[in-house]
Design an enzyme around this catalytic site. Structure first.
Site, PDB file in Angstrom:
ATOM      1  N   PRO A  68       0.821  -1.224   0.000  1.00 54.22           N
ATOM      2  CA  PRO A  68       0.000   0.000   0.000  1.00 54.22           C
ATOM      3  C   PRO A  68       0.851   1.269   0.000  1.00 54.22           C
ATOM      4  CG  PRO A  68      -0.347  -1.286   2.026  1.00 54.22           C
ATOM      5  CD  PRO A  68       0.583  -2.070   1.174  1.00 54.22           C
TER       6      PRO A  68
ATOM      7  N   GLU B  19       2.556  -8.122   8.923  1.00 54.47           N
ATOM      8  CA  GLU B  19       2.693  -6.663   9.076  1.00 54.47           C
ATOM      9  C   GLU B  19       3.445  -5.999   7.930  1.00 54.47           C
ATOM     10  OE1 GLU B  19       1.488  -4.134  11.272  1.00 54.47           O
ATOM     11  OE2 GLU B  19       0.154  -5.862  11.234  1.00 54.47           O
TER      12      GLU B  19
ATOM     13  N   ARG C  25      -4.436  -8.562 -20.322  1.00 50.37           N
ATOM     14  CA  ARG C  25      -5.431  -8.211 -21.340  1.00 50.37           C
ATOM     15  C   ARG C  25      -4.920  -7.167 -22.321  1.00 50.37           C
ATOM     16  NH1 ARG C  25      -9.331  -4.928 -20.610  1.00 50.37           N
ATOM     17  NH2 ARG C  25     -11.051  -6.358 -20.919  1.00 50.37           N
TER      18      ARG C  25
ATOM     19  N   ASP D 192     -11.548  -0.051 -23.677  1.00 55.07           N
ATOM     20  CA  ASP D 192     -11.782  -0.135 -22.231  1.00 55.07           C
ATOM     21  C   ASP D 192     -11.789   1.244 -21.611  1.00 55.07           C
ATOM     22  OD1 ASP D 192     -11.699  -2.819 -22.301  1.00 55.07           O
ATOM     23  OD2 ASP D 192      -9.725  -3.036 -21.396  1.00 55.07           O
TER      24      ASP D 192
HETATM   25  N1  ADE Z   1      -0.889  -5.231   0.190  1.00 52.17           N
HETATM   26  C1  ADE Z   1      -1.811  -4.920   1.117  1.00 52.17           C
HETATM   27  N2  ADE Z   1      -2.610  -3.937   0.686  1.00 52.17           N
HETATM   28  C2  ADE Z   1      -2.185  -3.591  -0.562  1.00 52.17           C
HETATM   29  C3  ADE Z   1      -2.594  -2.639  -1.511  1.00 52.17           C
HETATM   30  N3  ADE Z   1      -3.612  -1.799  -1.305  1.00 52.17           N
HETATM   31  N4  ADE Z   1      -1.914  -2.575  -2.676  1.00 52.17           N
HETATM   32  C4  ADE Z   1      -0.861  -3.391  -2.893  1.00 52.17           C
HETATM   33  N5  ADE Z   1      -0.422  -4.305  -2.026  1.00 52.17           N
HETATM   34  C5  ADE Z   1      -1.069  -4.416  -0.855  1.00 52.17           C
END
Ligand code: ADE
Length: 231
Positions: free
Chosen positions: A87, A114, A152, A167
């Site tokens: 994230p 974590e 794709r 798309d």
């Molecule tokens: N791992 C956990 N959440 C994630 C996300 N939003 N994007 C990429 N990898 C992740």
């Protein structure tokens, strides 16, 4: 195109790739999907791949050794990209999917628990990618999002009829949403198919569709039109 996915949960990847369009792409040798499990590389006698973080706090952290060894076991093509799903990464979009579709090999590293020992970032220097501002329990779903959207855009993966060109967000009509689609029957519960789609006038149909794409984008994603000077 070869996808190599480093994951503790290989069945998640295999299950998805055994269905639908991605399965067909694998069967037709348009893409190859290989999974690598860090647990097969751990030197720990209990096969552990994670440990508590130095300095405390809850949760476990993926350790360097099994990840470095799993990564180093992969035979690299001359044109590969190494991606860590996190994230904290740059936000994934269609432009990145199209860019990555030209690579010969995509190696993806999925986290769990974590997070990763920071030295995995420092030592292996992955490109860090996020699929959005929310936290999942692992990197497998994000890896599959990338695999699917990259695939794709590889020639032959979609059938002739089913081009990726139109798309939403694709390069073809950069950054605007798709027009609405209708199929049989002509009327359902009092809702009718727009007349213009039934008259066989292709110029008119295309004009209507273009208008609809703009209307829809204005209603839902005004931010996209502000970026696009060609509309
Ligand atoms: N791992 C956990 N959440 C994630 C996300 N939003 N994007 C990429 N990898 C992740």
């Amino acid at each position: 195109m070869k996808f190599e996915i480093i994951t503790l949960f290989e069945d998640i990847i295999k299950g998805y790739c055994a269905q639908s369009i991605i399965k067909r792409a694998v069967d037709e040798n348009l893409i190859k999907v290989n999974t690598i499990n860090p647990r097969d590389f751990t030197e720990d006698k209990h096969k552990k791949v994670d440990a508590p973080p130095y300095g405390g706090t809850a949760g476990m952290v993926l350790q360097c050794q099994p990840i470095f060894d799993a990564y180093e076991s992969i035979e690299k093509e001359d044109d590969f990209e190494f991606i860590m799903l996190t994230p904290q990464g740059e936000k994934f979009n269609q432009k990145i999917a199209v860019e990555l579709a030209s690579k010969k090999q995509i190696i993806m590293l999925c986290g769990h628990y974590e997070g990763f020992d920071e030295r995995i970032r420092i030592g292996l220097k992955p490109r860090e990618i996020s699929i959005g501002d929310y936290v999942l329990t692992g990197g497998e779903l994000p890896a599959l999002c990338l695999l699917d959207s990259i695939s794709r855009n590889i020639k032959g993966v979609l059938g002739k009829e089913d081009s990726a060109e139109y798309d939403s967000f694709s390069e073809g009509i950069e950054g605007i949403l798709e027009h609405p689609h209708y199929t049989r029957p002509r009327e359902y519960r009092g809702m009718k198919v727009p007349e213009v789609l039934l008259n066989g006038n292709h110029a008119e149909i295309e004009k209507w569709r273009k208008e609809q794409r703009i209307v829809r984008t204005k209603q839902r994603r005004k931010d996209l039109l502000e970026k696009d000077k060609n509309i």
